[in-house]
Motif scaffolding. Sequence first.
Motif, PDB file in Angstrom:
ATOM      1  N   LEU A  91      -7.533   6.308  -4.668  1.00  0.00           N
ATOM      2  CA  LEU A  91      -6.798   5.048  -4.672  1.00  0.00           C
ATOM      3  C   LEU A  91      -7.693   4.012  -4.024  1.00  0.00           C
ATOM      4  CD1 LEU A  91      -4.116   3.506  -5.160  1.00  0.00           C
ATOM      5  CD2 LEU A  91      -3.484   4.169  -2.821  1.00  0.00           C
TER       6      LEU A  91
ATOM      7  N   GLN B 293       0.842  -1.201   0.000  1.00  0.00           N
ATOM      8  CA  GLN B 293       0.000   0.000   0.000  1.00  0.00           C
ATOM      9  C   GLN B 293       0.876   1.250   0.000  1.00  0.00           C
ATOM     10  OE1 GLN B 293      -3.150   0.181   2.896  1.00  0.00           O
ATOM     11  NE2 GLN B 293      -3.398   2.374   2.644  1.00  0.00           N
ATOM     12  N   GLU B 294       2.000   1.192   0.669  1.00  0.00           N
ATOM     13  CA  GLU B 294       2.902   2.337   0.714  1.00  0.00           C
ATOM     14  C   GLU B 294       3.369   2.708  -0.690  1.00  0.00           C
ATOM     15  OE1 GLU B 294       3.212  -0.362   2.792  1.00  0.00           O
ATOM     16  OE2 GLU B 294       2.405   0.662   4.557  1.00  0.00           O
TER      17      GLU B 294
ATOM     18  N   GLU C  54       0.557   4.390  -2.545  1.00  0.00           N
ATOM     19  CA  GLU C  54       0.397   5.771  -2.099  1.00  0.00           C
ATOM     20  C   GLU C  54       1.505   6.670  -2.647  1.00  0.00           C
ATOM     21  OE1 GLU C  54       0.010   5.382   2.144  1.00  0.00           O
ATOM     22  OE2 GLU C  54      -2.019   4.587   1.976  1.00  0.00           O
TER      23      GLU C  54
END
Length: 125
Positions: free
Chosen positions: A119, A100-101, A104
């Motif tokens: 997102l 997820q990082e 992002e």
Amino acid sequence: MKYVILIHSNPQPWGHPTTDYIPEQQALPKADSDRMTAEFEQILTEMSENGELEGGQALGDPTSARLYRWAGGKPIATDGPYAEAKEHLAGFFLINVASQERAEEIVAKFSGPGETVELRPIWEG
């Protein structure tokens, strides 16, 4: 992990790239606009080269969309793209990233003044 990046926009008049039609983007100094465009192109190239970009597409003029709802046991078509919204979905990108990082980090390059970028993880039931 798969995510979709949804580009919401409200340009008047409609056109692509949507940033050319958003007042907040038009007000940016040319150097800032050029930098943001370069960063966006760089992240697209990077994702393409490392296999994270699975696809994407700009969508057509929202005035050509049709909205379908059920009434009286059958679908009824009306003008779209949405029932009650000024913004519309302008396009999307499908990405497949390790975390997820990372998603992002990528999506931060997709947003600028006057834009809304969403997102959302892909549901893989």
